[in-house]
Design an enzyme around this catalytic site. Sequence first.
Site, short mmCIF file in Angstrom:
data_model
loop_
_atom_site.label_atom_id
_atom_site.label_comp_id
_atom_site.label_asym_id
_atom_site.label_seq_id
_atom_site.Cartn_x
_atom_site.Cartn_y
_atom_site.Cartn_z
N HIS A 111 0.85 -1.18 0.00
CA HIS A 111 0.00 0.00 0.00
C HIS A 111 0.89 1.23 0.00
O HIS A 111 1.92 1.26 0.66
CB HIS A 111 -0.89 0.00 1.24
CG HIS A 111 -1.42 1.36 1.60
ND1 HIS A 111 -0.87 2.13 2.62
CD2 HIS A 111 -2.45 2.09 1.09
CE1 HIS A 111 -1.54 3.26 2.71
NE2 HIS A 111 -2.49 3.27 1.81
N GLY A 265 -17.14 10.95 -1.05
CA GLY A 265 -16.26 10.59 -2.16
C GLY A 265 -16.84 9.48 -3.02
O GLY A 265 -17.91 8.94 -2.76
#
Length: 306
Positions: A111, A265
């Site tokens: 990540h 979002g």
Amino acid sequence: MKNIDLAGVRTFLLGLQTRITTAVAVMDGKPFIADHWQKEPGEPLQGNGITQILEQGEVFERAGCGFSHVRGPKLPPSATQHRPELAGAPFEAMGVSLVFHPRNPYVPTVHMNVRMLSATPAGGGEPVCWFGGGMDLTPYYGFDEDAVHFHQTCKDALAAFGADKYPRFKLWCDEYFYLKHRNEQRGVGGVFFDDFQERGAERSFAMMQSVADSFLEAYMPIVQRRQAMPYGEREREFQLYRRGRYVEFNLVWDRGTHFGLQSGGRTESILMSMPPLASWSYQRPVEAGSQEERLYREFLVRRDWV
């Protein structure tokens, strides 16, 4: 604090996304699909982005790398827990976030996220700008040389910004990527920083750039070492089980996921970090002395890797 050149930040982030996805596509042999999106008028957020996804490749079962640039009328709680004076302030945020889920269980998941957030205090005045980011490695089968290489690359990327930065951000990463409900680290960590502006806008931006630019050097050599290692059903089942922990962290504890969902979002882009397959078992004991047991004993613990 001197205002940052927002256009320059956007240009860097778009270039970063292109460099990373190009390199990964060359390694995998399959291209990313680019989804350009735009928030519609009347939605809580305004802005746009590019979500790039590679699925069912030779090396990566799923690799997602997204760029977003949004504006909103009110900072959500997940963004102001360390800045209560900005609660409810209008804001602008942009960043690149990626999660790569490899096919081979011997290749770790990775990540990386880098971002900038600017907010204007409710009472007026100059915008306040800060940066965040970092990267962390989540192996299913641990190799010391991989963890050492990843951490050394992170340390080198921060060296020019002060000797305190790597140990400070390494500890921050260990504390952040921690499954409190499991009393377990997510992986071997890396570096993580947030709400960072202490070096001034330009120097803080430069530090974020250095971390971002080191990602390919930190991760790709590990993939190259592990992607052809033979594995069987046992390793695959353990990989899927450990992916379940990854899902738990992202949905329960991750501030980025919470910020994206709380602020309105784009759900598909926020949840692109989810693996394509994962599994859970009520109990799954591991055999003493096995590679699986070694992961828990030596890698899912806090260690000084460099």
